[in-house]
Design an enzyme around this catalytic site. Structure first.
Site, PDB file in Angstrom:
ATOM      1  N   HIS A  37       0.834  -1.388  -0.021  1.00 23.19           N
ATOM      2  CA  HIS A  37       0.041   0.050   0.177  1.00 23.19           C
ATOM      3  C   HIS A  37       0.849   1.279  -0.030  1.00 23.19           C
ATOM      4  O   HIS A  37       0.597   2.340  -0.740  1.00 23.19           O
ATOM      5  CB  HIS A  37      -0.902  -0.141   1.366  1.00 23.19           C
ATOM      6  CG  HIS A  37      -1.939  -0.944   1.411  1.00 23.19           C
ATOM      7  ND1 HIS A  37      -1.918  -2.042   2.513  1.00 23.19           N
ATOM      8  CD2 HIS A  37      -2.961  -1.458   0.541  1.00 23.19           C
ATOM      9  CE1 HIS A  37      -2.709  -2.944   2.428  1.00 23.19           C
ATOM     10  NE2 HIS A  37      -3.635  -2.657   1.081  1.00 23.19           N
ATOM     11  N   SER A 187       0.745  -8.826   1.806  1.00 28.88           N
ATOM     12  CA  SER A 187      -0.664  -8.870   1.772  1.00 28.88           C
ATOM     13  C   SER A 187      -1.223  -8.650   3.160  1.00 28.88           C
ATOM     14  O   SER A 187      -0.653  -9.359   3.969  1.00 28.88           O
ATOM     15  CB  SER A 187      -1.169 -10.174   1.086  1.00 28.88           C
ATOM     16  OG  SER A 187      -2.512 -10.678   1.702  1.00 28.88           O
TER      17      SER A 187
HETATM   18  P1  AMP Z   1      -6.310  -4.188  -0.451  1.00 32.17           P
HETATM   19  O1  AMP Z   1      -6.204  -3.199   0.783  1.00 32.17           O
HETATM   20  O2  AMP Z   1      -5.731  -5.693  -0.520  1.00 32.17           O
HETATM   21  O3  AMP Z   1      -7.727  -4.003  -1.099  1.00 32.17           O
HETATM   22  O4  AMP Z   1      -5.181  -3.537  -1.437  1.00 32.17           O
HETATM   23  C1  AMP Z   1      -5.522  -2.108  -1.821  1.00 32.17           C
HETATM   24  C2  AMP Z   1      -4.473  -1.941  -3.075  1.00 32.17           C
HETATM   25  O5  AMP Z   1      -2.947  -2.341  -2.878  1.00 32.17           O
HETATM   26  C3  AMP Z   1      -4.960  -2.762  -4.313  1.00 32.17           C
HETATM   27  O6  AMP Z   1      -4.769  -1.951  -5.388  1.00 32.17           O
HETATM   28  C4  AMP Z   1      -3.904  -3.885  -4.173  1.00 32.17           C
HETATM   29  O7  AMP Z   1      -3.647  -4.370  -5.481  1.00 32.17           O
HETATM   30  C5  AMP Z   1      -2.659  -3.197  -3.631  1.00 32.17           C
HETATM   31  N1  AMP Z   1      -1.815  -3.902  -3.068  1.00 32.17           N
HETATM   32  C6  AMP Z   1      -2.035  -5.022  -2.377  1.00 32.17           C
HETATM   33  N2  AMP Z   1      -0.954  -5.825  -2.011  1.00 32.17           N
HETATM   34  C7  AMP Z   1       0.176  -5.392  -2.694  1.00 32.17           C
HETATM   35  C8  AMP Z   1       1.658  -5.282  -3.014  1.00 32.17           C
HETATM   36  N3  AMP Z   1       2.263  -6.284  -2.400  1.00 32.17           N
HETATM   37  N4  AMP Z   1       2.231  -4.722  -4.015  1.00 32.17           N
HETATM   38  C9  AMP Z   1       1.601  -3.545  -4.443  1.00 32.17           C
HETATM   39  N5  AMP Z   1       0.149  -3.448  -4.462  1.00 32.17           N
HETATM   40  C10 AMP Z   1      -0.347  -4.256  -3.633  1.00 32.17           C
END
Ligand code: AMP
Length: 286
Positions: A37, A187
Site C-alpha cells: 500500500h 498482503s
Molecule cells: P487491499 O487493501 O488488499 O484491497 O489492496 C489495496 C490496493 O493495494 C490494491 O490495489 C492492491 O492491488 C494493492 N496491493 C496489495 N498488496 C500489494 C503489494 N504487495 N504490492 C503492490 N500493491 C499491492
C-alpha cells in the site's frame, strides 16, 4: 492530514482542490496497510498535488464463509502510516455511508472475466469489487487512481470499467507488486499465517519464477508452464492449489500460446489464509 467519514466531506474537499487547479491521486484500500500500500501511496504522492487514501473493508466483495470477520483491521495504525507518507485525506467511511440504505447504486457487470479464476473461487467477488470501486470513483470525482498488479484480475476489470465510462474521469495507474525478501507478495492476509505457513507461502512465488524461467528459455506452451507451477505448489505440504494458469494480458482469458504478452497467475489455500500472486511472463528469447 484529515480523517473524513462522509461522502459529502470527501467530495467537498476534492472539488475544492480541483477548483484550485490541483490534481488528485486516489489510493483505495481495505486497510491493514503494509509496504505494498505504501508504494501506491508514494507513487500517488509523487504524481499528484493532493492524495486521498480510502480505508474500507467492503462487505460486498466477501462471500459467505469467507474471512470478512477475521480480516485484519487497525485504523489507528493505518492513519499513522498515511500521516507519515504525507497523505492529505484518509477517508474511512461506515458501511451505510458507502451503501446508503434504500439507494440503488450502479453495479457494473464484470462480464465473463468476473467468473473465472478469483471469480470462480469467490462467486460475486468482482461484482462487489466493481460496485465499491465505482462508488469510490463517483464520490472522489476526477482523479488518478492507483491499483496494485498484485491483484491482476481486479486491475484488469477496474481498468476496463474506467475505460468504458470516460465520464467518471478516472485514470487508472498500475503499480508493481512489492514483495518480502524471500519473494512472498505483501498482503494484509500474510499476518494471519503461522510460522510454518509463512515459510511455505513462498511456494507461490517459486512457482511463478519457475514458469518465468521456462518462458525465458523458450517454452511457449502455457500447458507446460501450468504443470510446472501446479507441481511446485502441489509439493508444498500446507498449500492446496486453487488454480495455476497463464492468461493473455489483453483479455485475461487463458492463453493458447505465450507469444502475446501473458501473465502467470496462481492461488493457493493455506490453513489460515488464501493467497494469490502473479508475474508477467517475459517474451521468449530469440
Ligand atoms: P487491499 O487493501 O488488499 O484491497 O489492496 C489495496 C490496493 O493495494 C490494491 O490495489 C492492491 O492491488 C494493492 N496491493 C496489495 N498488496 C500489494 C503489494 N504487495 N504490492 C503492490 N500493491 C499491492
Amino acid at each position: 492530514m484529515e480523517l473524513l467519514r462522509t461522502t459529502r466531506d470527501l467530495r467537498t474537499r476534492t472539488d475544492a482542490w480541483r477548483d484550485a487547479g490541483a490534481g488528485v491521486g486516489l489510493v483505495p484500500t481495505m486497510g491493514a496497510l503494509h509496504g505494498g500500500h505504501r508504494s501506491l501511496i508514494r507513487r500517488a504522492r509523487a504524481e499528484n498535488d493532493r492524495v486521498v487514501v480510502t480505508v474500507f473493508v467492503n462487505p460486498l466483495q466477501f462471500g459467505p464463509g469467507e474471512d470478512r470477520d477475521r480480516y485484519p483491521r487497525d485504523e489507528a495504525a493505518d492513519v499513522a502510516v498515511c500521516e507519515r507518507e504525507g497523505v492529505d485525506v484518509v477517508w474511512a467511511p461506515a458501511v451505510e455511508e458507502v451503501y446508503p440504505p434504500g439507494v440503488e447504486l450502479p453495479a457494473p457487470d464484470p462480464g465473463p472475466v468476473g467468473s473465472v479464476f478469483e471469480g470462480e473461487a469467490r462467486p460475486g467477488h468482482f461484482v462487489g469489487v466493481l460496485t465499491v470501486v465505482h462508488r469510490l470513483f463517483d464520490v472522489s470525482g476526477r482523479c488518478r487512481a492507483y491499483f496494485g498488479e498484485k491483484d491482476a484480475q481486479q486491475l484488469f476489470l477496474v481498468r476496463r470499467m474506467a475505460a468504458a465510462e470516460p465520464g467518471l474521469g478516472i485514470q487508472v495507474v498500475a503499480c508493481p507488486t512489492v514483495r518480502d525478501p524471500d519473494g512472498l507478495a505483501l498482503s494484509s492476509r500474510n499476518r494471519l499465517l503461522g510460522d510454518e505457513e509463512r515459510a511455505q507461502a513462498t511456494c507461490l512465488f517459486l512457482a511463478l519464477t519457475e514458469a518465468t524461467e521456462r518462458a525465458r528459455s523458450g517454452e511457449r506452451d502455457p500447458g507446460v508452464l501450468v504443470a510446472v507451477m501446479a507441481r511446485e505448489i502441489g509439493a508444498t505440504p500446507l498449500a492446496r492449489l486453487d488454480y495455476a494458469a497463464v492468461v493473455d494480458e489483453s483479455t485475461f482469458e487463458r492463453a493458447v500460446t505465450i507469444d502475446a504478452p501473458s501473465r502467470a497467475i496462481v492461488a493457493a489455500r493455506f490453513p489460515a489464509a488464501r493467497l494469490i500472486d502473479n508475474l508477467s511472463l517475459p517474451a521468449p528469447a530469440g
